[in-house]
Design a protein around this motif. Sequence first.
Motif, PDB file in Angstrom:
ATOM      1  N   TYR A  87       0.821  -1.214   0.000  1.00 41.74           N
ATOM      2  CA  TYR A  87       0.000   0.000   0.000  1.00 41.74           C
ATOM      3  C   TYR A  87       0.853   1.262   0.000  1.00 41.74           C
ATOM      4  O   TYR A  87       0.472   2.270  -0.587  1.00 41.74           O
ATOM      5  CB  TYR A  87      -0.976  -0.018   1.183  1.00 41.74           C
ATOM      6  CG  TYR A  87      -2.082  -1.030   0.980  1.00 41.74           C
ATOM      7  CD1 TYR A  87      -2.963  -0.905  -0.082  1.00 41.74           C
ATOM      8  CD2 TYR A  87      -2.218  -2.119   1.817  1.00 41.74           C
ATOM      9  CE1 TYR A  87      -3.963  -1.840  -0.294  1.00 41.74           C
ATOM     10  CE2 TYR A  87      -3.220  -3.052   1.616  1.00 41.74           C
ATOM     11  CZ  TYR A  87      -4.096  -2.897   0.568  1.00 41.74           C
ATOM     12  OH  TYR A  87      -5.074  -3.817   0.358  1.00 41.74           O
ATOM     13  N   SER A  88       2.010   1.209   0.628  1.00 45.75           N
ATOM     14  CA  SER A  88       2.905   2.365   0.574  1.00 45.75           C
ATOM     15  C   SER A  88       3.407   2.602  -0.846  1.00 45.75           C
ATOM     16  O   SER A  88       3.457   3.744  -1.314  1.00 45.75           O
ATOM     17  CB  SER A  88       4.104   2.148   1.497  1.00 45.75           C
ATOM     18  OG  SER A  88       3.676   1.982   2.815  1.00 45.75           O
ATOM     19  N   ALA A  89       3.762   1.531  -1.544  1.00 44.51           N
ATOM     20  CA  ALA A  89       4.220   1.679  -2.926  1.00 44.51           C
ATOM     21  C   ALA A  89       3.094   2.171  -3.822  1.00 44.51           C
ATOM     22  O   ALA A  89       3.315   2.989  -4.721  1.00 44.51           O
ATOM     23  CB  ALA A  89       4.754   0.336  -3.442  1.00 44.51           C
ATOM     24  N   LEU A  90       1.876   1.708  -3.580  1.00 40.05           N
ATOM     25  CA  LEU A  90       0.734   2.160  -4.375  1.00 40.05           C
ATOM     26  C   LEU A  90       0.474   3.641  -4.162  1.00 40.05           C
ATOM     27  O   LEU A  90       0.257   4.392  -5.124  1.00 40.05           O
ATOM     28  CB  LEU A  90      -0.496   1.333  -3.999  1.00 40.05           C
ATOM     29  CG  LEU A  90      -1.704   1.450  -4.892  1.00 40.05           C
ATOM     30  CD1 LEU A  90      -1.382   0.881  -6.266  1.00 40.05           C
ATOM     31  CD2 LEU A  90      -2.867   0.716  -4.282  1.00 40.05           C
ATOM     32  N   ILE A  91       0.513   4.093  -2.921  1.00 42.64           N
ATOM     33  CA  ILE A  91       0.322   5.515  -2.628  1.00 42.64           C
ATOM     34  C   ILE A  91       1.454   6.333  -3.234  1.00 42.64           C
ATOM     35  O   ILE A  91       1.221   7.390  -3.838  1.00 42.64           O
ATOM     36  CB  ILE A  91       0.216   5.733  -1.100  1.00 42.64           C
ATOM     37  CG1 ILE A  91      -1.096   5.145  -0.585  1.00 42.64           C
ATOM     38  CG2 ILE A  91       0.325   7.210  -0.747  1.00 42.64           C
ATOM     39  CD1 ILE A  91      -1.193   5.074   0.912  1.00 42.64           C
ATOM     40  N   TYR A  92       2.682   5.840  -3.109  1.00 39.15           N
ATOM     41  CA  TYR A  92       3.820   6.558  -3.700  1.00 39.15           C
ATOM     42  C   TYR A  92       3.673   6.688  -5.210  1.00 39.15           C
ATOM     43  O   TYR A  92       3.951   7.730  -5.787  1.00 39.15           O
ATOM     44  CB  TYR A  92       5.122   5.813  -3.367  1.00 39.15           C
ATOM     45  CG  TYR A  92       6.320   6.362  -4.101  1.00 39.15           C
ATOM     46  CD1 TYR A  92       6.960   7.518  -3.667  1.00 39.15           C
ATOM     47  CD2 TYR A  92       6.782   5.740  -5.261  1.00 39.15           C
ATOM     48  CE1 TYR A  92       8.046   8.025  -4.351  1.00 39.15           C
ATOM     49  CE2 TYR A  92       7.872   6.259  -5.946  1.00 39.15           C
ATOM     50  CZ  TYR A  92       8.493   7.392  -5.488  1.00 39.15           C
ATOM     51  OH  TYR A  92       9.560   7.899  -6.167  1.00 39.15           O
ATOM     52  N   PHE A  93       3.216   5.612  -5.859  1.00 34.37           N
ATOM     53  CA  PHE A  93       3.052   5.636  -7.323  1.00 34.37           C
ATOM     54  C   PHE A  93       2.035   6.688  -7.728  1.00 34.37           C
ATOM     55  O   PHE A  93       2.260   7.470  -8.655  1.00 34.37           O
ATOM     56  CB  PHE A  93       2.631   4.262  -7.817  1.00 34.37           C
ATOM     57  CG  PHE A  93       2.325   4.235  -9.280  1.00 34.37           C
ATOM     58  CD1 PHE A  93       3.324   4.333 -10.221  1.00 34.37           C
ATOM     59  CD2 PHE A  93       1.019   4.127  -9.716  1.00 34.37           C
ATOM     60  CE1 PHE A  93       3.046   4.320 -11.572  1.00 34.37           C
ATOM     61  CE2 PHE A  93       0.732   4.108 -11.058  1.00 34.37           C
ATOM     62  CZ  PHE A  93       1.735   4.204 -11.990  1.00 34.37           C
ATOM     63  N   PHE A  94       0.894   6.752  -7.051  1.00 28.03           N
ATOM     64  CA  PHE A  94      -0.134   7.715  -7.456  1.00 28.03           C
ATOM     65  C   PHE A  94       0.206   9.137  -7.063  1.00 28.03           C
ATOM     66  O   PHE A  94      -0.256  10.078  -7.696  1.00 28.03           O
ATOM     67  CB  PHE A  94      -1.506   7.298  -6.902  1.00 28.03           C
ATOM     68  CG  PHE A  94      -2.119   6.179  -7.669  1.00 28.03           C
ATOM     69  CD1 PHE A  94      -2.466   6.338  -8.992  1.00 28.03           C
ATOM     70  CD2 PHE A  94      -2.329   4.946  -7.086  1.00 28.03           C
ATOM     71  CE1 PHE A  94      -3.024   5.302  -9.724  1.00 28.03           C
ATOM     72  CE2 PHE A  94      -2.882   3.900  -7.802  1.00 28.03           C
ATOM     73  CZ  PHE A  94      -3.231   4.089  -9.122  1.00 28.03           C
ATOM     74  N   VAL A  95       1.008   9.309  -6.020  1.00 30.53           N
ATOM     75  CA  VAL A  95       1.400  10.673  -5.639  1.00 30.53           C
ATOM     76  C   VAL A  95       2.434  11.230  -6.620  1.00 30.53           C
ATOM     77  O   VAL A  95       2.392  12.410  -6.986  1.00 30.53           O
ATOM     78  CB  VAL A  95       1.953  10.675  -4.192  1.00 30.53           C
ATOM     79  CG1 VAL A  95       2.677  11.951  -3.880  1.00 30.53           C
ATOM     80  CG2 VAL A  95       0.814  10.465  -3.200  1.00 30.53           C
ATOM     81  N   THR A  96       3.347  10.395  -7.067  1.00 29.84           N
ATOM     82  CA  THR A  96       4.392  10.889  -7.955  1.00 29.84           C
ATOM     83  C   THR A  96       4.035  10.784  -9.425  1.00 29.84           C
ATOM     84  O   THR A  96       4.763  11.302 -10.278  1.00 29.84           O
ATOM     85  CB  THR A  96       5.706  10.112  -7.730  1.00 29.84           C
ATOM     86  OG1 THR A  96       5.473   8.732  -7.983  1.00 29.84           O
ATOM     87  CG2 THR A  96       6.220  10.313  -6.318  1.00 29.84           C
ATOM     88  N   PHE A  97       2.919  10.163  -9.776  1.00 25.31           N
ATOM     89  CA  PHE A  97       2.516  10.028 -11.172  1.00 25.31           C
ATOM     90  C   PHE A  97       1.946  11.362 -11.656  1.00 25.31           C
ATOM     91  O   PHE A  97       1.105  11.963 -10.994  1.00 25.31           O
ATOM     92  CB  PHE A  97       1.475   8.908 -11.309  1.00 25.31           C
ATOM     93  CG  PHE A  97       1.076   8.659 -12.728  1.00 25.31           C
ATOM     94  CD1 PHE A  97       1.982   8.144 -13.620  1.00 25.31           C
ATOM     95  CD2 PHE A  97      -0.202   8.913 -13.143  1.00 25.31           C
ATOM     96  CE1 PHE A  97       1.617   7.880 -14.922  1.00 25.31           C
ATOM     97  CE2 PHE A  97      -0.578   8.661 -14.441  1.00 25.31           C
ATOM     98  CZ  PHE A  97       0.329   8.151 -15.339  1.00 25.31           C
ATOM     99  N   MET A  98       2.413  11.809 -12.808  1.00 26.04           N
ATOM    100  CA  MET A  98       1.969  13.095 -13.342  1.00 26.04           C
ATOM    101  C   MET A  98       0.665  12.903 -14.118  1.00 26.04           C
ATOM    102  O   MET A  98       0.636  12.300 -15.173  1.00 26.04           O
ATOM    103  CB  MET A  98       3.029  13.679 -14.280  1.00 26.04           C
ATOM    104  CG  MET A  98       4.332  13.981 -13.583  1.00 26.04           C
ATOM    105  SD  MET A  98       4.185  15.229 -12.329  1.00 26.04           S
ATOM    106  CE  MET A  98       3.869  16.651 -13.325  1.00 26.04           C
ATOM    107  N   PHE A  99      -0.430  13.448 -13.597  1.00 23.36           N
ATOM    108  CA  PHE A  99      -1.715  13.366 -14.297  1.00 23.36           C
ATOM    109  C   PHE A  99      -1.874  14.521 -15.218  1.00 23.36           C
ATOM    110  O   PHE A  99      -1.465  15.586 -15.015  1.00 23.36           O
ATOM    111  CB  PHE A  99      -2.868  13.338 -13.304  1.00 23.36           C
ATOM    112  CG  PHE A  99      -3.033  11.999 -12.649  1.00 23.36           C
ATOM    113  CD1 PHE A  99      -3.565  10.943 -13.354  1.00 23.36           C
ATOM    114  CD2 PHE A  99      -2.624  11.800 -11.359  1.00 23.36           C
ATOM    115  CE1 PHE A  99      -3.717   9.715 -12.764  1.00 23.36           C
ATOM    116  CE2 PHE A  99      -2.773  10.565 -10.759  1.00 23.36           C
ATOM    117  CZ  PHE A  99      -3.327   9.527 -11.461  1.00 23.36           C
TER     118      PHE A  99
END
Length: 99
Positions: A87-99
């Motif tokens: 879940y930490s990696a999932l949150i990190y991915f969506f926080v750093t992903f440029m939308f």
Amino acid sequence: MRKTKGFTFPKIFSPPHKPPLTRARPFRAYSSVPFSPFAMLDPTILTIGGIVLGIALIERILERWGVIDLLDQFAKVMRFILPVTFYSALIYFFVTFMF
């Protein structure tokens, strides 16, 4: 006796000015959200994935060696650490992903 004259409301107050209705011309809208599977090649995500695969391999090796007591303790610790890591990696991915 005087005769009274009645007035209707629209005759006393003029209606508010309304601009003429114009129809908007149709246009094509395209999505500008660039989602690519290559976004998963983030070094942090790959490192976390490698750690998880390493843990799975360690568990298999301990099982083949027959060290069941150590494997049981290892599994108890991993039962907590792996979901937290995921879940930490999932949150990190969506926080750093440029939308």
